[in-house]
Scaffold this active site. Structure first.
Site, PDB file in Angstrom:
ATOM      1  CG  ASP A   1      36.911  -4.109 -18.826  1.00 28.05           C
ATOM      2  OD1 ASP A   1      35.766  -4.577 -18.868  1.00 28.05           O
ATOM      3  OD2 ASP A   1      37.284  -3.244 -18.004  1.00 28.05           O
TER       4      ASP A   1
HETATM    5  N1  URA Z   1      36.366  -4.556 -13.461  1.00 22.74           N
HETATM    6  C1  URA Z   1      36.762  -3.846 -14.519  1.00 22.74           C
HETATM    7  O1  URA Z   1      36.691  -2.635 -14.517  1.00 22.74           O
HETATM    8  N2  URA Z   1      37.229  -4.506 -15.587  1.00 22.74           N
HETATM    9  C2  URA Z   1      37.340  -5.849 -15.633  1.00 22.74           C
HETATM   10  O2  URA Z   1      37.778  -6.401 -16.638  1.00 22.74           O
HETATM   11  C3  URA Z   1      36.922  -6.573 -14.516  1.00 22.74           C
HETATM   12  C4  URA Z   1      36.435  -5.907 -13.428  1.00 22.74           C
END
Ligand code: URA
Length: 247
Positions: free
Chosen positions: A112
């Site tokens: 993310d």
């Molecule tokens: N899980 C999440 O919530 N975000 C990420 O970036 C990776 C795994």
């Protein structure tokens, strides 16, 4: 040109030394000791010639990358950077960290924009594909900051599995790392990559994530790499990634 296939290719000890495994002399010793295999077969004779573009070579059971056109990098993706090579809205993206590189690199999966941490980059399409494919169950480790205190049963609940709107999920391991006032740091190991999976899972059991860092993929660790920095993986790390996905 020779029509004798054994006269083509490059001598195994030279391929090993060019890949940085050992000096040519020491590579000959490894071959003598039966520690080197080519395409699944132990090679003990010194004259063997191989094609580095196609040969699958293991030393002591660990795959060695002998292609000098292959690139394996670790980026510590900073928070606020999107996991894309280009961003049509001009937002910071992973591609910004690769300007000037000529290889065609893929990022292995996504983090993310709000998540910091380890993102692998490579031009090895088969490895990237397998690392991302759920059937290979590659473990990823995350450190999440969540509200404290963390209940004693949270780990057990997550190991047994919970239901999210897109199906069940469970962790491989869960550990309370630190507890400071109103916040706690937990380590989650999980082998799947659905979108926002760690955030959704922890929110579901009552612990909305305040910050998230990916610290490890299989045996490759982020260590103390600074956010925004890139490093080349070492031979053992590349070998461990091949091993994790059966290559
Ligand atoms: N899980 C999440 O919530 N975000 C990420 O970036 C990776 C795994």
């Amino acid at each position: 040109m020779s029509s004798n296939p054994s006269a083509e290719g490059i001598r195994l000890q030279k391929v090993l030394s060019q890949a940085g495994v050992a000096s040519r002399r020491a590579a000959e010793d490894l071959i003598d000791q039966g520690r080197v295999s080519v395409d699944g077969e132990v090679v003990r004779e010194q004259g063997r010639r191989v094609d580095p573009l196609t040969a699958v070579i293991h030393v002591d059971g660990v795959r060695v990358n002998v292609r000098d056109d292959r690139v394996y990098l670790a980026l510590n993706k900073p928070r606020g950077v999107h996991s894309t090579m280009e961003d049509d809205q001009g937002r910071p993206c992973v591609g910004d960290y690769l300007r000037g590189r000529t290889e065609r690199l893929f990022h292995v999966g996504r983090l993310d924009a709000d998540t910091e941490g380890l993102l692998l980059l490579t031009n090895d399409g088969e490895l990237a594909h397998r690392l991302m494919h759920p059937s290979y169950e590659v473990r990823k480790t995350y450190l999440a900051e969540v509200p404290a205190p963390v209940g004693r049963d949270v780990g057990r609940t997550l190991r047994q599995g919970i239901m999210l709107e897109d199906g069940p999920v469970k962790v491989d391991s869960f550990k309370l790392v630190d507890n400071y006032g109103h916040r706690a740091l937990v380590e989650v190991v999980i082998h799947e990559g659905r979108k926002h999976i760690v955030r959704r899972m922890l929110a579901e059991v009552g612990y909305p994530v305040q910050s998230l860092v990916r610290t490890r993929i299989a045996d490759v660790a982020l260590g103390n790499q600074r956010p925004g920095s890139i490093r080349a993986l070492n031979r053992a790390e590349v070998g461990s990634l091949y091993g994790a996905v059966g290559l």
